[in-house]
Design a protein around this motif. Structure first.
Motif, PDB file in Angstrom:
ATOM      1  N   GLY A   8     -34.741  16.536  22.520  1.00  0.00           N
ATOM      2  CA  GLY A   8     -34.974  15.425  23.441  1.00  0.00           C
ATOM      3  C   GLY A   8     -36.343  15.521  24.092  1.00  0.00           C
ATOM      4  O   GLY A   8     -37.059  14.518  24.224  1.00  0.00           O
ATOM      5  N   ARG A  11     -38.974  14.682  21.374  1.00  0.00           N
ATOM      6  CA  ARG A  11     -39.019  13.238  21.107  1.00  0.00           C
ATOM      7  C   ARG A  11     -39.726  12.493  22.233  1.00  0.00           C
ATOM      8  O   ARG A  11     -40.517  11.575  21.999  1.00  0.00           O
ATOM      9  CB  ARG A  11     -37.603  12.691  20.931  1.00  0.00           C
ATOM     10  CG  ARG A  11     -36.975  13.007  19.594  1.00  0.00           C
ATOM     11  CD  ARG A  11     -35.606  12.375  19.448  1.00  0.00           C
ATOM     12  NE  ARG A  11     -35.046  12.671  18.151  1.00  0.00           N
ATOM     13  CZ  ARG A  11     -35.317  11.993  17.035  1.00  0.00           C
ATOM     14  NH1 ARG A  11     -36.145  10.960  17.083  1.00  0.00           N
ATOM     15  NH2 ARG A  11     -34.784  12.335  15.886  1.00  0.00           N
ATOM     16  N   ALA A  12     -39.426  12.873  23.461  1.00  0.00           N
ATOM     17  CA  ALA A  12     -40.052  12.204  24.601  1.00  0.00           C
ATOM     18  C   ALA A  12     -41.564  12.383  24.574  1.00  0.00           C
ATOM     19  O   ALA A  12     -42.330  11.433  24.813  1.00  0.00           O
ATOM     20  CB  ALA A  12     -39.480  12.751  25.908  1.00  0.00           C
ATOM     21  N   TYR A 154     -34.437  13.682  27.435  1.00  0.00           N
ATOM     22  CA  TYR A 154     -35.271  12.698  26.729  1.00  0.00           C
ATOM     23  C   TYR A 154     -35.696  11.561  27.662  1.00  0.00           C
ATOM     24  O   TYR A 154     -36.886  11.259  27.802  1.00  0.00           O
ATOM     25  CB  TYR A 154     -34.493  12.147  25.542  1.00  0.00           C
ATOM     26  CG  TYR A 154     -35.100  10.922  24.905  1.00  0.00           C
ATOM     27  CD1 TYR A 154     -36.187  11.025  24.035  1.00  0.00           C
ATOM     28  CD2 TYR A 154     -34.600   9.649  25.182  1.00  0.00           C
ATOM     29  CE1 TYR A 154     -36.755   9.894  23.464  1.00  0.00           C
ATOM     30  CE2 TYR A 154     -35.157   8.520  24.616  1.00  0.00           C
ATOM     31  CZ  TYR A 154     -36.233   8.643  23.759  1.00  0.00           C
ATOM     32  OH  TYR A 154     -36.787   7.525  23.193  1.00  0.00           O
ATOM     33  N   LYS A 158     -39.549  11.077  29.327  1.00  0.00           N
ATOM     34  CA  LYS A 158     -40.291   9.912  28.849  1.00  0.00           C
ATOM     35  C   LYS A 158     -40.651   8.987  30.012  1.00  0.00           C
ATOM     36  O   LYS A 158     -41.763   8.448  30.072  1.00  0.00           O
ATOM     37  CB  LYS A 158     -39.461   9.173  27.806  1.00  0.00           C
ATOM     38  CG  LYS A 158     -40.246   8.143  27.022  1.00  0.00           C
ATOM     39  CD  LYS A 158     -39.452   7.590  25.855  1.00  0.00           C
ATOM     40  CE  LYS A 158     -40.235   6.543  25.095  1.00  0.00           C
ATOM     41  NZ  LYS A 158     -39.462   5.973  23.970  1.00  0.00           N
TER      42      LYS A 158
END
Length: 327
Positions: A8, A11-12, A154, A158
């Motif tokens: 997570g 991905r962020a 995540y 983000k």
């Protein structure tokens, strides 16, 4: 899609680098990612290498560079590695980043994200096991985010990288990196600053954050299976801002509260929540609030001694049974 906490984070970071050319990374370890997550992040590190500063370890300098970049219009993420090392950067994080908006009369903002990997991780000893959230939560102007699951890791990171206008300390727990959760593409997250009801219940509320969230959920499952007790688990998600309203509503429903916090007992997050319940929710309480925390001692290197200090599902269960008068 099921992802790990570390994935997570990766991905962020990857998606934020792709989404906004102002996002840049400053540091050396990139929030302590494990092998799988590092592999997921690697393509972005190559693609956006011009926005990645792999610097010598000097937390004070890294934090200062991040603040300066933020004041110049960038959105930096500064990797401060192990949570204890943020003390080396306190002058910048606490006295500069946190104050710049207020002291400029709102004319300047420093949207910098300080990433820290904290917590009692197993034989980290006193110099590598600090949990700094309570100290940082006392600093006006700082946001302190404490995800307790992979999905929030995540979403919250983000948000900090792409949307926040304020300096943020993003604290990951070393023992959460392998925890997994479902991540639904495009699903909206809760507003930052709003706690999350991870499990509905009617008999007792367990208020948790970071590593104590999965332990509270494990305790809730055991309580229901072995004692027929319905436990509500409240995941704070952040302590600055702190969502007192969700905590008060939960305890108004159940009438009992256990606060699980991997901080020292004195002057900690659990103490603040207990004080809030005493001041604003006393009429709802059917029993005194119980805190499950860490004793006010340095964390020992010895694994058996560290285990004695650790906030566990078993200790949460014992506290819940106490407030239910089922000892």
């Amino acid at each position: 899609m099921r992802i790990s906490f570390a994935e997570g984070l990766a991905r962020a970071i990857s998606e934020s680098l792709a989404a906004d050319s102002r996002v840049l990374l400053i540091g050396s370890g990139f929030v302590g990612l494990n092998t799988e997550a590092r592999a997921l992040l690697e393509p972005a590190l190559h693609e956006f290498s011009d926005r990645i500063l792999v610097a010598p370890v000097s937390e004070l300098a890294l934090a200062g560079a991040g603040i300066g970049a933020a004041l110049a219009g960038q959105r930096p993420a500064v990797d401060l590695s192990t949570g204890s090392f943020i003390f080396q950067a306190f002058a910048q994080v606490v006295n500069e980043a946190a104050n710049v908006h207020y002291m400029s009369g709102g004319q300047s903002a420093a949207p910098v994200t300080f990433c820290s990997l904290a917590g009692m991780r197993g034989a980290g000893a006193a110099q590598h096991s600090h949990r700094t959230q309570a100290m940082l939560g006392q600093v006006p102007g700082l946001q302190v985010l404490l995800p307790g699951g992979a999905d929030d890791a995540y979403h919250l990171l983000k948000w900090a990288l792409l949307e926040s206008r304020n300096p943020t300390v993003f604290i990951s727990h070393a023992l959460l990196l392998g925890e997994t959760a479902e991540l639904t593409e495009g699903a909206p997250m809760l507003p930052v600053g709003q706690a999350r009801i991870r499990r509905e219940g009617r008999d007792v509320s367990v208020i948790a954050s970071s590593i104590t969230v999965p332990r509270a959920l494990a305790a809730a499952q055991t309580m229901e299976r072995e004692h027929g007790v319905s436990v509500e688990v409240v995941d704070l998600r952040s302590i600055a801002p702190l969502d007192r309203n969700t905590v008060l509503r939960s305890v108004a429903k159940t009438g009992r509260a256990v606060i699980a916090d991997e901080r020292n007992r004195s002057f900690g997050v659990a103490a603040e929540i207990a004080a809030t319940l005493a001041e604003e929710g006393l009429a709802s309480l059917k029993a005194p609030v119980r805190r499950v925390t860490v004793p006010d001692v340095p964390v020992p290197y010895s694994p058996p001694l560290e285990a004695e200090l650790t906030v566990t599902a078993e200790k949460i269960i014992a506290a819940a049974l106490h407030v239910l008068d089922r000892r």
